[in-house]
Write an enzyme that holds these catalytic residues in place. Structure first.
Site, PDB file in Angstrom:
ATOM      1  N   LYS A 144       0.829  -1.208   0.000  1.00 46.53           N
ATOM      2  CA  LYS A 144       0.000   0.000   0.000  1.00 46.53           C
ATOM      3  C   LYS A 144       0.863   1.257   0.000  1.00 46.53           C
ATOM      4  O   LYS A 144       0.629   2.191  -0.782  1.00 46.53           O
ATOM      5  CB  LYS A 144      -0.920   0.013   1.230  1.00 46.53           C
ATOM      6  N   ALA A 194      -0.593   0.834   6.244  1.00 48.09           N
ATOM      7  CA  ALA A 194      -0.920  -0.024   7.381  1.00 48.09           C
ATOM      8  C   ALA A 194      -1.908  -1.088   6.933  1.00 48.09           C
ATOM      9  O   ALA A 194      -2.717  -0.860   6.030  1.00 48.09           O
ATOM     10  CB  ALA A 194      -1.513   0.798   8.517  1.00 48.09           C
ATOM     11  N   ASP A 195      -1.831  -2.252   7.573  1.00 57.43           N
ATOM     12  CA  ASP A 195      -2.808  -3.307   7.319  1.00 57.43           C
ATOM     13  C   ASP A 195      -3.035  -4.059   8.625  1.00 57.43           C
ATOM     14  O   ASP A 195      -2.085  -4.448   9.296  1.00 57.43           O
ATOM     15  CB  ASP A 195      -2.325  -4.279   6.242  1.00 57.43           C
ATOM     16  N   THR A 196      -4.303  -4.231   8.970  1.00 52.69           N
ATOM     17  CA  THR A 196      -4.668  -4.899  10.212  1.00 52.69           C
ATOM     18  C   THR A 196      -5.364  -6.216   9.911  1.00 52.69           C
ATOM     19  O   THR A 196      -6.248  -6.266   9.055  1.00 52.69           O
ATOM     20  CB  THR A 196      -5.595  -4.006  11.063  1.00 52.69           C
ATOM     21  N   GLY A 230       0.381  -4.375  10.563  1.00 51.87           N
ATOM     22  CA  GLY A 230       1.668  -4.169   9.912  1.00 51.87           C
ATOM     23  C   GLY A 230       1.774  -2.724   9.496  1.00 51.87           C
ATOM     24  O   GLY A 230       0.782  -2.115   9.072  1.00 51.87           O
TER      25      GLY A 230
END
Length: 185
Positions: free
Chosen positions: A51, A66-68, A103
């Protein structure tokens, strides 16, 4: 400091405002969210990097991705596509403790830092009235694991939170602040 947040998440948009001194521009990423990583931390960090890189390629500057993900017994639970999928996730999550992993990746001119934050959530037993009303509201469908810890309607089933609440919502603000300090060096 000027920062570009590579996200369309309204929750991340609000959380990033907690960091003083940032001028934040929101630029949603168009990256294809696919990775071969199976370890939850590597998976979330890889998607955050994809991203951030996609937005950086378009905008330059300093970009935060960010990735959750929600993780139960090592399995990554994504966003439910149907009410039945959301209900199945709640059946699996209720009465158990699961991980929430975010992340992070910050990219700028010739510099890149990545990290992740892990928190833990314990749900009480499955309550059909609460869960069915929550699913009926449409709330689960844009959230990893099918829920938002901040959603008041779910508070009766949330039994314990260990770790950073902001992380569970979608952006570990304290970790982002630390990474930005590293990035400026």
């Amino acid at each position: 400091m000027r920062l570009i947040l590579a996200s369309a998440s309204p929750r991340r948009k609000e959380l990033i405002k907690k960091i003083d001194g940032l001028q934040v521009e929101i630029v949603p990423s168009g990256a294809e969210e696919k990775t071969n990583c199976t370890d939850p931390i590597s998976y979330a960090t890889a998607l955050a990097s994809l991203k951030a890189q996609e937005v950086y390629n378009r905008t330059g500057g300093v970009v935060l991705g960010a990735d959750t993900v929600v993780v139960l017994d090592g399995e990554i639970l994504g966003k439910p596509r149907t009410a039945a999928e959301a209900d199945e996730m709640f059946h699996r999550l209720c009465g158990r403790t699961h991980e929430v992993v975010t992340g992070l990746c910050i990219i700028g001119e010739g510099h890149k830092v990545t990290d992740a934050e892990v928190s833990y959530v314990t749900f009480g037993e499955y309550d059909a009235n609460i869960i069915e009303a929550y699913i009926g509201s449409g709330a689960p469908f844009d959230k990893a694991g099918g829920y938002g810890i901040q959603d008041e309607a779910l508070s009766p089933i949330v039994k314990n939170v260990k770790g950073d609440l902001d992380n569970i919502i979608g952006l570990p603000v304290q970790k982002v602040e630390k990474l930005l300090k590293q990035f400026r060096r």
